[in-house]
Motif scaffolding. Structure first.
Motif, PDB file in Angstrom:
ATOM      1  N   ILE A  40       0.868  -1.168   0.000  1.00 45.52           N
ATOM      2  CA  ILE A  40       0.000   0.000   0.000  1.00 45.52           C
ATOM      3  C   ILE A  40       0.905   1.218   0.000  1.00 45.52           C
ATOM      4  O   ILE A  40       1.750   1.357   0.883  1.00 45.52           O
ATOM      5  CB  ILE A  40      -0.917  -0.004   1.236  1.00 45.52           C
TER       6      ILE A  40
ATOM      7  N   MET B 190      -1.797  -5.693   7.307  1.00 44.93           N
ATOM      8  CA  MET B 190      -3.140  -5.133   7.460  1.00 44.93           C
ATOM      9  C   MET B 190      -4.175  -6.242   7.650  1.00 44.93           C
ATOM     10  O   MET B 190      -5.089  -6.111   8.456  1.00 44.93           O
ATOM     11  CB  MET B 190      -3.500  -4.276   6.247  1.00 44.93           C
TER      12      MET B 190
ATOM     13  N   ASP C 126       3.504  -2.969   3.896  1.00 50.82           N
ATOM     14  CA  ASP C 126       3.189  -4.321   3.449  1.00 50.82           C
ATOM     15  C   ASP C 126       1.753  -4.641   3.835  1.00 50.82           C
ATOM     16  O   ASP C 126       1.389  -4.595   5.016  1.00 50.82           O
ATOM     17  CB  ASP C 126       4.163  -5.310   4.089  1.00 50.82           C
ATOM     18  N   ASP C 127       0.914  -4.967   2.848  1.00 47.59           N
ATOM     19  CA  ASP C 127      -0.510  -5.154   3.127  1.00 47.59           C
ATOM     20  C   ASP C 127      -0.817  -6.472   3.836  1.00 47.59           C
ATOM     21  O   ASP C 127      -1.919  -6.641   4.349  1.00 47.59           O
ATOM     22  CB  ASP C 127      -1.341  -5.017   1.859  1.00 47.59           C
ATOM     23  N   SER C 128       0.122  -7.411   3.928  1.00 45.50           N
ATOM     24  CA  SER C 128      -0.138  -8.638   4.680  1.00 45.50           C
ATOM     25  C   SER C 128      -0.311  -8.333   6.165  1.00 45.50           C
ATOM     26  O   SER C 128      -1.053  -9.010   6.865  1.00 45.50           O
ATOM     27  CB  SER C 128       0.995  -9.645   4.477  1.00 45.50           C
TER      28      SER C 128
ATOM     29  N   HIS D  67       4.688  -1.838  12.352  1.00 42.44           N
ATOM     30  CA  HIS D  67       4.536  -1.892  10.906  1.00 42.44           C
ATOM     31  C   HIS D  67       5.896  -1.739  10.235  1.00 42.44           C
ATOM     32  O   HIS D  67       6.759  -1.010  10.719  1.00 42.44           O
ATOM     33  CB  HIS D  67       3.616  -0.768  10.412  1.00 42.44           C
TER      34      HIS D  67
END
Length: 149
Positions: A2, A72, A68-70, A129
């Motif tokens: 993202i 999220m 990194d969207d993992s 994050h």
């Protein structure tokens, strides 16, 4: 990944406070949709995000960051599913194991929801994050017309 482009609004030492540009929920409805009504109701308070840079930046400079969207998905599962699962688990345990009346099952479900919320809140505070700097944009100077050009 993202990605978001943010603007540096203040600097304290090596930490820069970044602010995201507000985006309209949608541009096609001209303010008639529900999301624009909610944004008008709850205001447009801008929040800043502190980030420590290894290279110097200046106020007004734009920076593109990536997340990194993992992470999220993992956070969303903890925050939304844990209270729900514990609420149902406490209610079913009260009903099946203890043969509790309905009002005690409701209280057990509420207690399970609050327990799940407390666990999720403590886990989210401990999670970090992995934010990466994708690009630090150069400062663009405003163009002005000079007499005689």
């Amino acid at each position: 990944m993202i990605e978001q482009t943010l603007t540096v609004v203040s600097i304290k030492g090596t930490t820069a406070h970044l602010e995201a540009q507000q985006k309209q929920a949608c541009a096609g409805c001209n303010g008639r949709c529900g999301s624009q009504v909610f944004s008008k109701l709850f205001g447009t308070a801008k929040k800043t995000f502190p980030y420590q840079f290894s290279v110097p930046v200046v106020v007004g400079q734009r920076v593109t960051l990536a997340l990194d969207d993992s992470h999220m998905v993992k956070h969303a599962l903890v925050v939304y599913m844990l209270p729900l699962v514990l609420s149902l688990g406490f209610a079913l345990t009260a009903a099946g194991v203890f043969s509790a009346p309905e009002w005690l099952q409701i209280i057990a479900a509420i207690g399970g929801g609050f327990t799940g919320f407390a666990i999720a809140k403590s886990r989210v505070k401990s999670l970090r994050h992995d934010i990466k700097v994708i690009k630090i944009h150069p400062i663009s100077l405003p163009l002005t017309q000079i007499d005689g050009d």
